[in-house]
Design an enzyme around this catalytic site. Structure first.
Site, PDB file in Angstrom:
ATOM      1  N   LYS A  50       3.190 -11.497   1.213  1.00 17.06           N
ATOM      2  CA  LYS A  50       4.158 -12.240   1.989  1.00 17.06           C
ATOM      3  C   LYS A  50       4.130 -13.429   1.140  1.00 17.06           C
ATOM      4  CE  LYS A  50       1.816 -11.586   5.808  1.00 17.06           C
ATOM      5  NZ  LYS A  50       2.856 -11.389   6.829  1.00 17.06           N
ATOM      6  N   ARG A  51       5.115 -14.367   1.353  1.00 19.76           N
ATOM      7  CA  ARG A  51       4.963 -15.823   0.571  1.00 19.76           C
ATOM      8  C   ARG A  51       3.575 -16.274   0.826  1.00 19.76           C
ATOM      9  NH1 ARG A  51       8.287 -19.587   3.403  1.00 19.76           N
ATOM     10  NH2 ARG A  51       8.598 -17.908   4.953  1.00 19.76           N
TER      11      ARG A  51
ATOM     12  N   THR B 144       8.705  -9.807   9.309  1.00 19.15           N
ATOM     13  CA  THR B 144       9.316  -8.470   9.375  1.00 19.15           C
ATOM     14  C   THR B 144       8.695  -7.526   8.463  1.00 19.15           C
ATOM     15  OG1 THR B 144      10.650  -9.446   7.350  1.00 19.15           O
ATOM     16  CG2 THR B 144      11.856  -9.388   9.655  1.00 19.15           C
TER      17      THR B 144
ATOM     18  N   LYS C  96       7.644  -3.169   8.955  1.00 19.21           N
ATOM     19  CA  LYS C  96       7.784  -2.405   7.824  1.00 19.21           C
ATOM     20  C   LYS C  96       6.311  -1.268   7.846  1.00 19.21           C
ATOM     21  CE  LYS C  96      10.902  -5.376   5.453  1.00 19.21           C
ATOM     22  NZ  LYS C  96      10.909  -6.462   4.647  1.00 19.21           N
TER      23      LYS C  96
ATOM     24  N   LYS D 118       0.223 -19.050   6.665  1.00 18.59           N
ATOM     25  CA  LYS D 118       0.040 -17.636   6.753  1.00 18.59           C
ATOM     26  C   LYS D 118      -1.209 -17.101   6.542  1.00 18.59           C
ATOM     27  CE  LYS D 118       4.933 -16.675   5.127  1.00 18.59           C
ATOM     28  NZ  LYS D 118       5.484 -15.855   6.231  1.00 18.59           N
TER      29      LYS D 118
ATOM     30  N   HIS E 228      15.188 -19.930  11.882  1.00 13.40           N
ATOM     31  CA  HIS E 228      14.084 -18.795  11.650  1.00 13.40           C
ATOM     32  C   HIS E 228      12.780 -19.449  11.200  1.00 13.40           C
ATOM     33  CE1 HIS E 228      16.769 -15.600  10.211  1.00 13.40           C
ATOM     34  NE2 HIS E 228      17.718 -16.471   9.923  1.00 13.40           N
TER      35      HIS E 228
END
Ligand code: GLC
Length: 852
Positions: free
Chosen positions: A583-584, A694, A698, A589, A389
């Site tokens: 998100k985390r 992911t 969404k 990111k 992942h």
């Protein structure tokens, strides 16, 4: 809404007589359901029978639904028992299940009847559903993916079970204060979870420490040490509109009464008397306990082994049970052999966390079942598959050989043997790979003080299939991380682009939009065949659809605005552009890029005249996500976002044009409010670093436009929704190494906007906290985690240009609505039903087994 006191009497005086407390597990009519709920309120007395306030009503409603699930569960179990299909065991250290009530009622397709029944009892379903605490047994995308997969496995009628750990305090609950993020324990089990069923008959011993005994014949046995019990808690997983109901089995560690030293206790030695009990409690206390100390490392390894050992004992026992039944039924046809185990059992490792399943299955086969090495290896490698992942170095686990040998002496022997045989294979048949061997080996003893086991290498060597989670990520695995293995086993590597369940992530979280889609497609078939959404394309310019779409979006934005007000006290304008990044919190990111962009925007708005400002597109920028408790820079980012928000949101000149909000404690339920109300969402990681993502799926499914890089699943989303419906910016994965080098060599010329934004923060515009260490992380580059390795500086100008294009596009609402419709229309590929069907066919080789 009736008040609590009114509903008390409503439920227990008049409606109670109208809807007498009668058990009716399979009730479908709302009056029967009301009776069944009343039955639970009365006969499952968790609370005083005089009260029927929302909390009590939630537990009674959940228990009422659970009756029906258990009925289906039993039928599923009996049917599988009869058919003996091949089964998948999905091993994951994380599950982010969120709330279960609406999902269960929705999957059983009795939403209206339950809403009606609760009305009859003086309550609103929505309010009752809000009472439930999230089961938050995960950290981020990997855990939520596991939960989406469970939903799809059941919906596709696949015999596939989830296995995990029942963490009492989860990861943590995030609190935001002036100091930034604080962490407190999750309280999902503070009262109890109505969804879990403890199975006192499913208990397996799990050993730690001890030593290996060698017999005269040379056979080996692991003995001594500390033995705990793994006790199963089953959580029902209903499929959508099917009777098939699978399980998520969560293990809890316990010690037995025999382990309690009564003598010591009576002697006043209370702690030592219950020592093993307290050790058991540590195992399932929290997800990812701190691992800076050796004790912390041992605890984490214990957790991983606990999950693997208990779950594999189930696989083996189920298999032997099948053999026993098979012998009974087909007397004379010869017993089954262990070599046929892989035709009945598939084990999927969700990342490297459950890698110990490999040596544990070997140990069970070698030492307990008496198989020879070759046979045990053949069975193991045909059973186990591994999903990677992430390519982030910190997530590619390496365990100290010293710790491993201490905690799991027999497993360490087995791992050494696997490593030895792998080397022998290279030396004998792949001499061309000999120069690569040191990086391919499972054991890395290059630092004699700190020899380690490389878990990802163990997975690749021992699995029949290795997959990445989006096309780009799978390509990177093949060309970089696992390139050497690809040249040995090219057929082992696959891609399975992630997906999300359309039930939770559209049908139930945005009923308004769902109804519109169903109306225009003239079918609700899209809920299980998500590709049907492409049918919306032909209406992308239709003004009636635009009007309906806009009104559903506005309703969702209002609901979100109300939520934001409730949890942050900040009032946001539903007419502004809702721009979300949740998100985390991680440097790759690049939440830092987003907040720098917001800071720059704020500064420019301040510099404008009131007339100029009126031309600006009003925006509400929302952030959410947890920073790992010991990750300093991530916590600084959280603090910065909050500090910027505190200034911007209280600036009367600007408040009509910009708000910056940090939504606390991002979790599944919060996502269910945020995502339907979003218009723009940011997926802006450095290309090559986000395996898939992911939440991007969404958002897109909910008609939200993505601003993003060519990273992870963004690439495929852009292909599906069309490039004109995606705000692209930034370097590509191919360019990243060169740009990093330039940054390292001091050749990088920063954009003035980037410098201006940083300088504005340094000037103290957002308070006196020392942001220099955080801002310095954006200078230079001297390797992973040192300097601007994630290229915020490089991508900033193209990011800001893309944001300008967003502002322009939003001014043309017709264009925006069309983009929104086309985003939803292009999201069909990203159903977890598609992903799971591919896993079933191409990796697990399992088939549907429909409960009649
Ligand atoms: C990890 C990755 C993320 C991916 C998720 C599910 O969380 O970081 O990119 O989407 O796993 O595969």
């Amino acid at each position: 809404m009736t008040t609590a006191t009114e509903s008390n009497s409503a439920a227990h005086n008049s409606p109670a007589t109208k809807f007498p407390a009668i058990a009716n597990p399979t009730a479908e009519k709302s009056s029967d359901i009301a009776s069944n709920i009343n039955y639970h309120a009365k006969y499952s007395p968790h609370f005083s029978p005089l009260k029927f306030e929302p909390e009590q009503a939630f537990y009674a409603t959940a228990e009422s639904i659970r009756d029906c699930l258990i009925q289906h569960w039993n039928e599923t179990y009996l049917h599988f028992h009869k058919v003996d299909p091949k089964q998948t065991y999905y091993l994951s250290m994380e599950y982010l299940q969120g709330r279960a009530l609406t999902n269960a009622i929705g999957n059983l397709d009795i939403l209206d009847a339950y809403a009606d029944a609760l009305n009859k009892l003086g309550h609103e379903l929505e309010e009752i559903a809000e009472q439930e605490k999230d089961a938050a047994l995960g950290n981020g995308g990997l855990g939520r993916l596991a939960s989406c997969f469970l939903d799809s496995m059941a919906t596709l009628n696949l015999p596939a079970w989830g296995y995990g750990l029942r963490y009492k305090y989860g990861l943590f609950k995030q609190r935001i204060t002036k100091e930034g993020q604080g962490e407190v324990a999750e309280d999902w089990l503070e009262k109890f979870s109505p969804w879990e069923v403890v199975r006192h008959d499913v208990v397996f011993p799990v050993r730690f420490f001890g030593h290996v005994l060698v017999s005269n014949t040379g056979s080996r046995k692991w003995v001594g040490g500390e033995v705990l019990q793994a006790l199963a808690y089953n959580v029902p997983i209903p499929g959508y509109k099917t009777k098939n109901t699978n399980s998520l089995r969560l293990w809890e560690a316990k010690a037995s009464a025999d382990d309690f030293n009564l003598f010591q206790f009576n002697d006043g030695k209370y702690e030592s008397a219950a020592e093993l009990h307290s050790k058991a409690q540590q195992i399932c206390a929290v997800l990812y306990p701190g691992d800076a100390t050796e004790d912390g490392k041992i605890l984490r390894l214990k957790q991983q082994f606990f999950l693997c050992s208990a779950s594999l004992q189930v696989c083996c026992q189920t298999y032997m049970d099948i053999i026993a039944r098979f012998k009974e039924r087909r007397e004379g046809k010869g017993p089954w052999k262990w070599s046929e185990f892989p035709s009945k059992v598939a084990v999927q490792l969700n990342d490297t966390h459950p890698t110990l399943a490999i040596p544990e299955l070997m140990r069970l086969l070698l030492d307990d079942e008496g198989l020879g090495w070759d046979e045990a290896w053949d069975v193991t490698t045909r059973t186990i598959a591994y999903t990677n992942h992430t390519v982030l170095p910190e997530a590619l686990e390496k365990w100290s050989q010293i710790v491993m040998r201490k905690l799991l002496p027999r497993h360490m022997e087995i791992i050494e043997e696997i490593d030895k045989r792998f080397m022998a294979m290279i030396h004998s048949s792949r001499t061309d790979m000999e120069s690569r061997l040191s990086s391919m080996r499972i054991l890395d003893s290059s630092n004699p003080q700190k020899p380690v086991v490389r878990m990802a290498n163990l997975c690749v060597v021992s699995s029949h299939t290795v997959n990445g989670v989006a096309q780009l990520h799978s390509d990177i695995l093949k060309s970089e991380l696992f390139a050497d293995y690809v040249s040995i086993w090219p057929a082992k590597f696959q891609n399975k682009t992630n997906g999300i369940t359309p039930r939770r992530w559209l049908r139930f979280c945005s009923p308004e939009l769902s109804n519109i889609i169903t109306k225009w497609l003239k079918t609700d078939g899209w809920v299980t065949k998500l590709d049907l959404l492409t049918g919306l394309r032909e209406f992308a310019d239709n003004e009636d659809l635009h009007a309906e779409w806009a009104s559903a979006k506005m309703a969702n934005k209002r609901r979100l605005a109300q939520y934001v007000l409730q949890v942050t006290g900040v009032s946001i304008d539903p007419n502004s552009l809702f721009d979300i990044q949740v998100k985390r919190i991680h440097e790759y990111k690049r939440q830092l890029m987003n907040i720098l962009g917001a800071v720059y925007r704020y500064k420019k708005l301040k510099e404008m005249s009131p007339e100029e400002r009126k031309k600006a597109t009003p925006r509400t920028i929302m952030f959410g996500g947890k920073a790992f408790a010991t990750y300093t820079n991530a916590k600084r980012i959280v603090k910065l976002v909050n500090d910027v928000g505190a200034v911007v949101n209280n600036d009367p000149e600007i408040s009509n044009y910009l708000k910056v909000v940090f939504v606390p404690n991002y979790n599944v339920s919060v996502a269910e409010v945020l995502i339907p109300g979003s218009e723009l969402s940011q997926h802006i990681s450095t290309a090559g670093m986000e395996a898939s993502g992911t939440s991007n799926m969404k958002f897109s499914l909910n008609g939200c436009i993505i601003i993003g890089t060519l990273d992870g699943a963004n690439v495929e989303i852009r292909e599906e929704v069309g490039e004109e419906n995606f705000f692209l910016f930034g370097a590509t994965a191919d360019e990243v190494p060169r740009l990093r080098k330039e940054r390292e060599d001091g050749l990088f010329k920063p954009d003035p906007r980037f410098e201006e934004a940083k300088q504005f923060i340094r000037s103290g515009a957002f308070g006196s906290y020392d942001y220099n260490p955080l801002l310095e992380s954006l200078e230079g580059n001297s390797g992973y985690g040192r300097g601007d390795y994630f290229l915020v500086g490089y991508d900033f100008p193209s990011y800001m240009d893309a944001q300008d294009r967003v502002d322009e596009a939003y001014k043309d609402q017709r264009r925006w609505l069309k983009m929104s419709i086309l985003s939803t229309a292009g999201s069909g590929k990203f159903s977890s039903d598609r992903t799971i069907a591919q896993y079933a066919k191409e990796i697990w080789k399992i088939e549907e087994c429909i409960v009649p």
